[in-house]
Design an enzyme around this catalytic site. Structure first.
Site, PDB file in Angstrom:
ATOM      1  N   HIS A 195      -5.557   4.629   9.551  1.00 57.31           N
ATOM      2  CA  HIS A 195      -6.465   3.460   9.308  1.00 57.31           C
ATOM      3  C   HIS A 195      -5.878   2.336   9.977  1.00 57.31           C
ATOM      4  O   HIS A 195      -6.389   1.342  10.053  1.00 57.31           O
ATOM      5  CB  HIS A 195      -6.470   3.444   7.726  1.00 57.31           C
ATOM      6  CG  HIS A 195      -5.324   2.912   7.060  1.00 57.31           C
ATOM      7  ND1 HIS A 195      -4.578   3.594   6.354  1.00 57.31           N
ATOM      8  CD2 HIS A 195      -4.868   1.510   6.913  1.00 57.31           C
ATOM      9  CE1 HIS A 195      -3.747   3.024   5.542  1.00 57.31           C
ATOM     10  NE2 HIS A 195      -3.682   1.834   5.912  1.00 57.31           N
TER      11      HIS A 195
ATOM     12  N   ASP B 138      -5.449  10.533   7.152  1.00 57.88           N
ATOM     13  CA  ASP B 138      -5.277   9.310   7.517  1.00 57.88           C
ATOM     14  C   ASP B 138      -3.869   9.398   8.362  1.00 57.88           C
ATOM     15  O   ASP B 138      -2.883   9.258   7.618  1.00 57.88           O
ATOM     16  CB  ASP B 138      -4.967   8.454   6.064  1.00 57.88           C
ATOM     17  CG  ASP B 138      -4.664   6.859   6.439  1.00 57.88           C
ATOM     18  OD1 ASP B 138      -5.063   6.454   7.637  1.00 57.88           O
ATOM     19  OD2 ASP B 138      -4.271   6.415   5.682  1.00 57.88           O
TER      20      ASP B 138
ATOM     21  N   SER C 266       1.586   0.376   5.147  1.00 62.20           N
ATOM     22  CA  SER C 266       0.837   1.309   5.515  1.00 62.20           C
ATOM     23  C   SER C 266       1.376   1.869   7.084  1.00 62.20           C
ATOM     24  O   SER C 266       1.762   1.270   8.059  1.00 62.20           O
ATOM     25  CB  SER C 266      -0.608   1.050   5.783  1.00 62.20           C
ATOM     26  OG  SER C 266      -1.344   1.073   4.422  1.00 62.20           O
TER      27      SER C 266
HETATM   28  C1  4AZ Z   1      -1.515  -0.914   1.722  1.00 64.37           C
HETATM   29  O1  4AZ Z   1      -2.372  -1.625   1.518  1.00 64.37           O
HETATM   30  C2  4AZ Z   1      -1.054  -0.028   0.687  1.00 64.37           C
HETATM   31  N1  4AZ Z   1       0.629   1.174  -3.520  1.00 64.37           N
HETATM   32  C3  4AZ Z   1      -0.252   0.777   0.754  1.00 64.37           C
HETATM   33  C4  4AZ Z   1       0.385   1.634  -0.190  1.00 64.37           C
HETATM   34  C5  4AZ Z   1      -0.298   1.397  -1.502  1.00 64.37           C
HETATM   35  C6  4AZ Z   1      -1.069   0.493  -1.596  1.00 64.37           C
HETATM   36  C7  4AZ Z   1      -1.740  -0.143  -0.774  1.00 64.37           C
HETATM   37  C8  4AZ Z   1       0.296   2.245  -2.562  1.00 64.37           C
HETATM   38  O2  4AZ Z   1      -0.680  -0.649   2.810  1.00 64.37           O
END
Ligand code: 4AZ
Length: 287
Positions: A85, A135, A233
């Protein structure tokens, strides 16, 4: 964020500002978007502690510079592993990789910083933007990473299923803590226990905005408090020196009973090997 027709122009102006001010996009599943609860319990990483961590940034359309987008991990001399993503729908030329840094500001010169363009994106063919199944993506950078930089090193991939409770760390430049919506300039790291696919599937069984599918694992405490968040992420879940997960999604951040969800590196080991082989073949034919 949706733009309704009558306000399209204003909305896009706002959206550009939102992006330009560094509010990373796409980091929670669309249904789970919204923050308010963010990474808690991390601390500044030390020089050389996470030499495999990279910042994936997006270049500004005009002028020089870039803004933080996602994390990633160096997996060999010219490849980075990240979340699907993080690259979905983006032109390859817009991406830039910063390695060997603790401070992710493009303006801050750092002794061992290595900046690389992305030359090819290998996004999982069956990545699903709605469910976040598959992902995962491999990025090829050019030129390759240096071999003599102590702050820039590949991390080996886990090939077996990690045991429940294994000590891990997750790291990134994602949002810090409630209530301030600030993002750290210095790389944050937090220690977390590993949660297997089966256990996590059970934990999320009553959740209606997503489910733990094959290829997903988790990490965190049931009482919450420590987690990855928006902006993390694509980054590494490292356990016992092996790359075990790729930050993918979760219900908000650090909430009790909603551990962070990761793409399972061991599950994707063959897919990753195939992409590296494809990438090298392309490279040979390009010469
Ligand atoms: C994000 O938005 C994201 N708590 C990454 C990890 C988690 C939630 C959101 C897990 O990058």
């Amino acid at each position: 964020m949706k733009c309704i027709q009558t306000e399209t122009v204003l909305c896009y102006i706002f959206l550009s500002f939102y992006i330009a001010t560094g509010q990373d996009g796409m980091l929670q599943k669309p249904e789970a978007q919204q923050s308010g609860h963010r990474i808690v319990g991390g601390h500044d990483a030390q020089p050389g502690e996470l030499p495999f961590q990279v910042a994936i940034q997006r270049k500004f359309y005009f002028g020089s510079g870039s803004f933080h987008w996602c994390g990633g991990s160096i997996i060999d001399s010219e490849h980075v592993l990240t979340a699907g993503h993080c690259v979905f729908g983006l032109p390859t030329a817009e991406l830039i990789v910063y390695a060997g840094v603790l401070n992710n500001s493009w303006q801050t010169a750092q002794e061992n910083r290595v900046v690389r363009h992305v030359t090819e994106v290998f996004l999982h063919e069956e990545f699903d933007i709605d469910t976040y199944i598959n992902d995962i993506a491999v990025l090829q950078v050019s030129p390759g990473f240096p071999t003599d930089n102590p702050d820039v090193k590949a991390i080996p991939l886990r090939e077996d299923i990690a045991p429940e409770g294994l000590a891990c760390t997750v790291s990134g430049w994602g949002l810090l803590g409630d209530p301030e919506e600030t993002k750290p300039q210095i790389l944050q790291v937090v220690a977390l226990p590993f949660i297997t696919h089966d256990t996590c599937r059970h934990i999320y069984r009553n959740y209606t905005d997503g489910s733990i599918e094959l290829g997903m694992n988790c990490a965190g405490y049931l009482e919450g408090g420590k987690d990855a968040c928006n902006g993390d992420s694509g980054g590494p879940l490292q356990c016992g020196g092996l790359l075990t997960g790729v930050v993918s999604w979760g219900e908000k951040c650090a909430l009790p009973n909603y551990p962070g969800v990761y793409s399972d590196v061991a599950y994707y080991k063959d897919w990753i090997a195939q992409q590296l082989a494809r990438s090298r073949t392309k490279f040979i034919f390009r010469m």
